[in-house]
Design an enzyme around this catalytic site. Structure first.
Site, PDB file in Angstrom:
ATOM      1  N   ASP A 341       1.046  -1.175   0.079  1.00 44.87           N
ATOM      2  CA  ASP A 341      -0.108  -0.089  -0.054  1.00 44.87           C
ATOM      3  C   ASP A 341       0.699   1.245   0.110  1.00 44.87           C
ATOM      4  OD1 ASP A 341      -2.809   0.958   0.437  1.00 44.87           O
ATOM      5  OD2 ASP A 341      -1.879   1.931   2.135  1.00 44.87           O
ATOM      6  N   GLU A 370       1.617   0.135  -5.067  1.00 48.52           N
ATOM      7  CA  GLU A 370       0.846   1.569  -5.649  1.00 48.52           C
ATOM      8  C   GLU A 370       2.074   2.619  -5.525  1.00 48.52           C
ATOM      9  OE1 GLU A 370      -3.341   2.366  -3.815  1.00 48.52           O
ATOM     10  OE2 GLU A 370      -2.033   2.389  -2.274  1.00 48.52           O
TER      11      GLU A 370
END
Ligand code: CA
Length: 657
Positions: A341, A370
């Site tokens: 993340d 990400e």
């Protein structure tokens, strides 16, 4: 979570008080915090600035007084230690640190591997008792390249909680161990559904112990995505059948992983090392105040996560924590991949260590994340694990927001359309997705909507997708951007969008339930919405059977044909050739000369994003039609002779010979 790309940077990092942390001694031995057997329990807490540390032993996970409290002794490399003779299995423990003359709150530490209800006390257990039968032989699927994976992103509760799932252990790890489950009309659900669909890997949303769901009140049926980490190295209790028994959540998570492995499916874990749920009250802050976080020059928490704080992976003990934590999940739980993340909050050096160390455990493990942050950070841009820096990170992949937004329209503007919904001007950005953001002689990156240069050095560095748990589901996005359309038209657009993703170079990724056209009733940030928003209604598998079959055939096509899974930028530049002078909102290319060892010599792929039929020219020959007019069949729908051909509105024409 979070989808904002931020490139600004602060200059004041050197003046920041944080620089004092660089002189801290570090300790990365595998015996941190607890090392126990049936004869003794050894404790070692890393807390270089502590003035004193107390260890308390409890008989139960909550509502009980300590049966023993001992002062820990200062030891090597910033650690404090205590050794207790005897069998402590079944007992619980916490630490308390004295810092700047003040006793901080109790904490289970940062390395609790077993915890009780809500994770407030760590547990001493015999881990060998948590292994399901056959665990020693358990292996995930072997894959040579990440591009061979087909990733299915799932939340435990979304997937099984609806009554239509026919699953007994709704919203639990064990849901995925149930065979033979089906909806009211007899279509398979659960793990049988995954096998039928053909995905290679399930990506489970955060499954470590998170903060927001009260494990002491499970009948309240609270929902959360889980991007609020509390204990990084123990499973979440609300997904177990008994959060108060520390071994149960561990065993049940392993049983889930084993069931998936037995079905030939790998397990990717979503990890959120970039921030913690709490600031001063986090386990990081209660063990080594300040150290694990970045701060602004005024001493406040910097916040590149948009969630109140950001961790400091550039510091040795935090970098080691991340590396050792993922290694632990790979070793103890046989996890096959990790999704980071807000990965750009971490530094590229740490991410490279993560990839290298995991490959040593299992060469099939892959890592993606990400490649952006949700706010500015004191970490210099060039050190951030941004998608623009992915070429510096061998063995790491990033999500392509380029293809995502170009195919379906921008994520932040619900009404915006993309290539698949008839908005011209996105052709070049879709091509960037098709070549997996690698350098290609026919792709003009200056015309890209998001990135302006070929940032990936290899297609193994790109995850292609059009939707995930964040933002509107594809179904809802199409509903909001195609007012006045019929459901059949929207399903057609979804098929075109996913056909682009699944035939593109790079690794395809889909959100659970899209194969049955699930929606979330228009809610874009459903992180704590009730089941009525988030649960997949499995009666849709009956209602949208044609949609499901389309996805299944699309996955089959990709898995059977390596031409869609090339492994180097050079291969793509050589074997993937775009047609020139195509009409507006039409993309046409050829995969030629048995690309990547494919049995087909030539594959012609044509996308028509226009809501009207378009004419294209195809070389004459004996073609097998693979996709046409919103239908697809990996083994062929029929034959065609080439020449002037029609591509139906909002659809793909795929031919092979
Ligand atoms: Ca929890």
């Amino acid at each position: 979570m979070c989808v904002v790309s931020m490139l600004g940077s602060w200059s004041a990092i050197a003046e920041n008080n944080d620089s004092r942390f660089d002189s801290f001694p570090t300790y990365s031995g595998s015996d941190l915090e607890l090392d126990a057997n049936a004869q003794r329990a050894n404790f070692r807490l890393w807390s270089p600035e502590a003035e004193a540390v107390k260890l308390s032993i409890y008989p139960t996970d909550r509502n009980s007084a300590a049966i023993e409290t001992v002062e820990m002794k200062r030891s090597t490399d910033g650690t404090w230690s205590a050794s207790l003779p005897g069998n402590y299995y079944g007992k619980f423990y916490t630490f308390r640190v004295k810092h700047n003359g003040k006793w901080l709150d109790e904490t289970p530490g940062v390395w609790a591997k077993a915890v009780g209800t809500n994770g407030h006390r760590a547990a001493i257990i015999d881990f060998s008792s948590t292994n399901p039968e056959g665990w020693a032989e358990d292996r995930g699927p072997a894959i040579e390249n990440i591009t061979d994976a087909v990733i299915y992103e799932m939340h435990h509760r979304d997937f099984s909680v609806d009554p239509s799932s026919g699953i007994v252990n709704k919203g639990k790890f064990l849901a995925l161990t149930e065979q033979g489950t089906h909806n009211l009309t007899g279509e398979s659900t659960g793990i049988d559904h995954l096998k039928e669909l053909g995905v290679t890997h399930v990506h489970i949303l955060p499954s470590y112990d998170y903060n927001s769901v009260d494990e002491a009140n499970l009948p309240a049926n609270q929902y959360n995505w889980g991007y609020d980490p509390y204990n990084y190295n123990a499973p979440e209790g609300s997904y177990s059948t008994n959060p108060s028994a520390p071994d149960v959540r561990i065993r049940e998570m392993k049983e889930m992983i084993k069931a998936l492995h037995d079905a030939g499916i790998g397990v990717v874990m979503d990890v959120v090392y970039n921030h913690t749920a709490d600031n001063d009250g986090s386990n990081f802050s209660l063990t080594a105040p300040g150290y694990y976080y970045r701060h602004r020059p005024d001493g406040s928490y910097s916040d590149a996560s948009g969630c109140g704080n950001e961790t400091a992976s550039e510091r040795q003990q935090m970098s080691d924590f991340i590396v050792n934590s993922v290694k632990y999940w790979a070793d103890e739980y046989h996890i096959d991949g990790f999704r980071f993340d807000l990965m750009a909050i971490h530094d590229t050096e740490t991410m490279n260590r993560v990839a290298e160390e995991l490959k040593k455990i299992n060469p099939s493990i892959f890592v993606y994340g990400e490649g952006w942050t949700a706010g500015d950070s004191p970490l210099p841009v060039e050190r951030r694990a941004l998608k623009e820096n992915v070429a510096k990170m061998d063995g790491i992949a990033v999500f392509s927001d380029d293809i995502r937004d170009a195919v379906k329209g921008h994520y932040s503007d619900a009404a915006d359309r993309g290539f698949a919904t008839g908005k011209p001007g996105n052709e070049e950005t879709v091509k960037i997705g098709i070549v997996a953001s690698t350098a290609h002689p026919q792709v003009d990156y200056s015309k890209g909507n998001n990135s302006k240069f070929p940032y990936a050095s290899s297609p193994t560095q790109i995850i292609n997708y059009v939707s995930c748990h964040d933002d509107l589901t594809l179904t809802d996005k199409l509903a909001k951007s195609m007012p006045g359309s019929t459901e059949a038209e929207r399903q057609r657009a979804a098929r075109l969008a996913q056909t682009i993703v699944f035939t593109s170079q790079g690794t395809p990724f889909m959100f659970a339930g899209e194969e049955v056209f699930r929606d979330k009733k228009g809610v874009h940030n459903s992180y704590k919405s009730p089941d009525s928003i988030n649960a997949i209604d499995w009666s849709l598998k009956h209602d949208n059977a044609e949609q499901f079959n389309f996805y299944r055939e699309l996955i089959k096509l990709r898995k059977e044909h390596p031409a869609f899974r090339m492994t180097s930028a050079e291969q793509i530049a050589k074997h993937l050739v775009f047609d020139k002078n195509t009409d507006e909102n039409v993309i046409s290319y050829t995969l030629r000369d048995h690309a990547n060892g494919d049995s087909w010599k030539e594959i012609k792929v044509i996308f028509n994003g226009n809501p009207k039929a378009m004419e294209v020219k195809v070389p004459k020959g004996n073609w097998t039609v693979i996709a046409d007019d919103g239908k697809i069949k990996a083994d062929g729908l029929g034959k065609a002779k080439g020449g002037k051909m029609t591509v139906a509105p909002t659809s793909a024409l795929i031919l092979a010979r």
